[in-house]
Design a protein around this motif. Structure first.
Motif, PDB file in Angstrom:
ATOM      1  N   SER A 151       0.827  -1.202   0.000  1.00  0.00           N
ATOM      2  CA  SER A 151       0.000   0.000   0.000  1.00  0.00           C
ATOM      3  C   SER A 151       0.865   1.258   0.000  1.00  0.00           C
ATOM      4  O   SER A 151       0.467   2.306  -0.541  1.00  0.00           O
ATOM      5  N   ALA A 152       2.076   1.167   0.568  1.00  0.00           N
ATOM      6  CA  ALA A 152       2.976   2.329   0.614  1.00  0.00           C
ATOM      7  C   ALA A 152       3.386   2.775  -0.780  1.00  0.00           C
ATOM      8  O   ALA A 152       3.647   3.955  -1.010  1.00  0.00           O
ATOM      9  N   ALA A 153       3.425   1.835  -1.731  1.00  0.00           N
ATOM     10  CA  ALA A 153       3.822   2.178  -3.097  1.00  0.00           C
ATOM     11  C   ALA A 153       2.778   3.055  -3.777  1.00  0.00           C
ATOM     12  O   ALA A 153       3.080   3.724  -4.773  1.00  0.00           O
ATOM     13  N   LEU A 154       1.569   3.069  -3.239  1.00  0.00           N
ATOM     14  CA  LEU A 154       0.516   3.906  -3.815  1.00  0.00           C
ATOM     15  C   LEU A 154       0.569   5.341  -3.296  1.00  0.00           C
ATOM     16  O   LEU A 154      -0.071   6.224  -3.873  1.00  0.00           O
ATOM     17  N   LEU A 155       1.318   5.574  -2.219  1.00  0.00           N
ATOM     18  CA  LEU A 155       1.358   6.909  -1.626  1.00  0.00           C
ATOM     19  C   LEU A 155       1.898   7.981  -2.583  1.00  0.00           C
ATOM     20  O   LEU A 155       1.308   9.061  -2.695  1.00  0.00           O
ATOM     21  N   PRO A 156       3.025   7.735  -3.288  1.00  0.00           N
ATOM     22  CA  PRO A 156       3.481   8.760  -4.245  1.00  0.00           C
ATOM     23  C   PRO A 156       2.494   9.007  -5.382  1.00  0.00           C
ATOM     24  O   PRO A 156       2.421  10.127  -5.910  1.00  0.00           O
ATOM     25  N   ILE A 157       1.722   7.982  -5.768  1.00  0.00           N
ATOM     26  CA  ILE A 157       0.709   8.171  -6.804  1.00  0.00           C
ATOM     27  C   ILE A 157      -0.417   9.050  -6.268  1.00  0.00           C
ATOM     28  O   ILE A 157      -0.921   9.943  -6.969  1.00  0.00           O
ATOM     29  N   ALA A 158      -0.812   8.813  -4.994  1.00  0.00           N
ATOM     30  CA  ALA A 158      -1.802   9.692  -4.370  1.00  0.00           C
ATOM     31  C   ALA A 158      -1.270  11.117  -4.274  1.00  0.00           C
ATOM     32  O   ALA A 158      -2.011  12.091  -4.475  1.00  0.00           O
ATOM     33  N   ALA A 159       0.035  11.243  -3.993  1.00  0.00           N
ATOM     34  CA  ALA A 159       0.658  12.576  -3.949  1.00  0.00           C
ATOM     35  C   ALA A 159       0.598  13.241  -5.321  1.00  0.00           C
ATOM     36  O   ALA A 159       0.311  14.442  -5.429  1.00  0.00           O
ATOM     37  N   ALA A 160       0.844  12.454  -6.370  1.00  0.00           N
ATOM     38  CA  ALA A 160       0.781  13.004  -7.728  1.00  0.00           C
ATOM     39  C   ALA A 160      -0.620  13.518  -8.045  1.00  0.00           C
ATOM     40  O   ALA A 160      -0.778  14.550  -8.705  1.00  0.00           O
ATOM     41  N   LEU A 161      -1.646  12.822  -7.562  1.00  0.00           N
ATOM     42  CA  LEU A 161      -3.022  13.288  -7.751  1.00  0.00           C
ATOM     43  C   LEU A 161      -3.245  14.622  -7.038  1.00  0.00           C
ATOM     44  O   LEU A 161      -3.877  15.538  -7.570  1.00  0.00           O
ATOM     45  N   GLY A 162      -2.722  14.714  -5.804  1.00  0.00           N
ATOM     46  CA  GLY A 162      -2.855  15.960  -5.057  1.00  0.00           C
ATOM     47  C   GLY A 162      -2.164  17.118  -5.756  1.00  0.00           C
ATOM     48  O   GLY A 162      -2.732  18.213  -5.897  1.00  0.00           O
ATOM     49  N   PHE A 163      -0.939  16.893  -6.223  1.00  0.00           N
ATOM     50  CA  PHE A 163      -0.197  17.950  -6.918  1.00  0.00           C
ATOM     51  C   PHE A 163      -0.860  18.320  -8.246  1.00  0.00           C
ATOM     52  O   PHE A 163      -0.802  19.475  -8.682  1.00  0.00           O
TER      53      PHE A 163
END
Length: 299
Positions: A151-163
């Motif tokens: 699940s941690a590997a999805l965190l940067p993708i979620a960050a990319a959505l936020g940015f």
């Protein structure tokens, strides 16, 4: 291109490279501090530094720079950036620096999709194909079904959505709001968000670590400031490809500081994401140039 314009473009590129280096340096400091401190404390550190910088820059300009006609959108913009920052910091603490940075580079593809949905920009088959390729690159890095996928590997993708959300709202606000006004409100509102969370996750930094906290805040603030200055010198579409220099910085820092050596899958996925991003940039640049020529030819 005249010498003056060429010099401004060169300045913009240099400022962008320095900005990305500063932000990459902040990521290294955050990842190091995350071993001993709560992530929300580090998010607050990031924002308090930017808020101080924004205050020093904006206050001398007077009340005019503080007034916004779109406060709700400024809050939304700040919320997207806050979410992106928090997700990325949690991702930095959990996975390799190079992998987290590479996954974050899918951000431009989210911007393309979001701009088509929310700003009514045109989405053609070329862009759809590019977005799919970018997602394929991300999947190669995190490899669903393998031991690498967590699940941690999805965190940067979620960050990319936020940015991406932050960038889309920024584009919309740019039609009416001054860039410094937006910078000030984003910094202050984000600091309010962080300050609301940090009391529940507070720990007093050790004296020997205070320098690292200050350095992280400075690097983040300087990076944001240099990006804005770069945008004053050259077009965003021209500067965009140089944001990928973060992959070089992240790989170097990962090897030197954390002894993290990117594997072949991470490098392959990163290459696909970057290649796709550069193709999207070229496609958009050519299309904008064609639209400008078409507008100029109309009576």
């Amino acid at each position: 291109m005249t010498a003056g314009i060429r010099d401004q473009v060169t300045l913009g590129i240099l400022l962008m490279l320095l900005a990305v280096f500063a932000l990459s340096s902040m990521d290294v400091l955050i990842k190091s501090l995350a071993e001993d401190y709560n992530i929300w404390l580090l998010v607050w550190t990031r924002y308090i530094g930017q808020a101080l910088l924004a205050t020093l820059i904006i206050l001398p300009q007077g009340r005019r720079a503080l007034v916004t006609a779109s406060f709700r959108l400024q809050v939304l913009r700040a919320a997207f950036l806050f979410a992106g920052t928090a997700f990325f910091f949690f991702g930095l603490a959990a996975i390799d620096l190079a992998a987290a940075t590479a996954l974050l580079q899918i951000n431009p593809l989210f911007i393309v999709l979001g701009s088509c949905v929310f700003l009514a920009e045109r989405l053609d088959r070329y862009l759809i194909f590019s977005v799919l390729c970018g997602f394929a690159g991300a999947m190669i890095i995190i490899r669903p079904g393998s031991d690498v996928f967590t699940s941690a590997a999805l965190l940067p993708i979620a960050a990319a959505l936020g940015f991406a959300g932050y960038s889309i709202v920024t584009r919309y606000l740019a039609r009416t709001e001054d860039i410094w006004t937006s910078f000030f409100h984003t910094s202050i509102i984000g600091t309010v968000f962080a300050s609301a969370v940090v009391p529940f996750n507070w720990s007093l930094p050790a004296i020997e670590d205070l320098g690292y906290f200050v350095a992280a805040a400075l690097c983040g603030s300087i990076g944001q400031f240099l990006i804005i200055r770069a945008l004053f010198a050259a077009r965003a579409s021209l500067l965009a490809p140089f944001g990928y220099s973060s992959l070089v910085y992240a790989a170097g820092y990962g090897i030197l500081v954390f002894d993290e050596h990117p594997d072949i899958w991470t490098m392959t996925g990163a290459a696909i994401i970057v290649g796709t991003g550069l193709l999207v940039w070229r496609h958009q640049t050519l299309r904008e140039a064609g639209e400008r020529r078409g507008s100029a030819s109309r009576p």
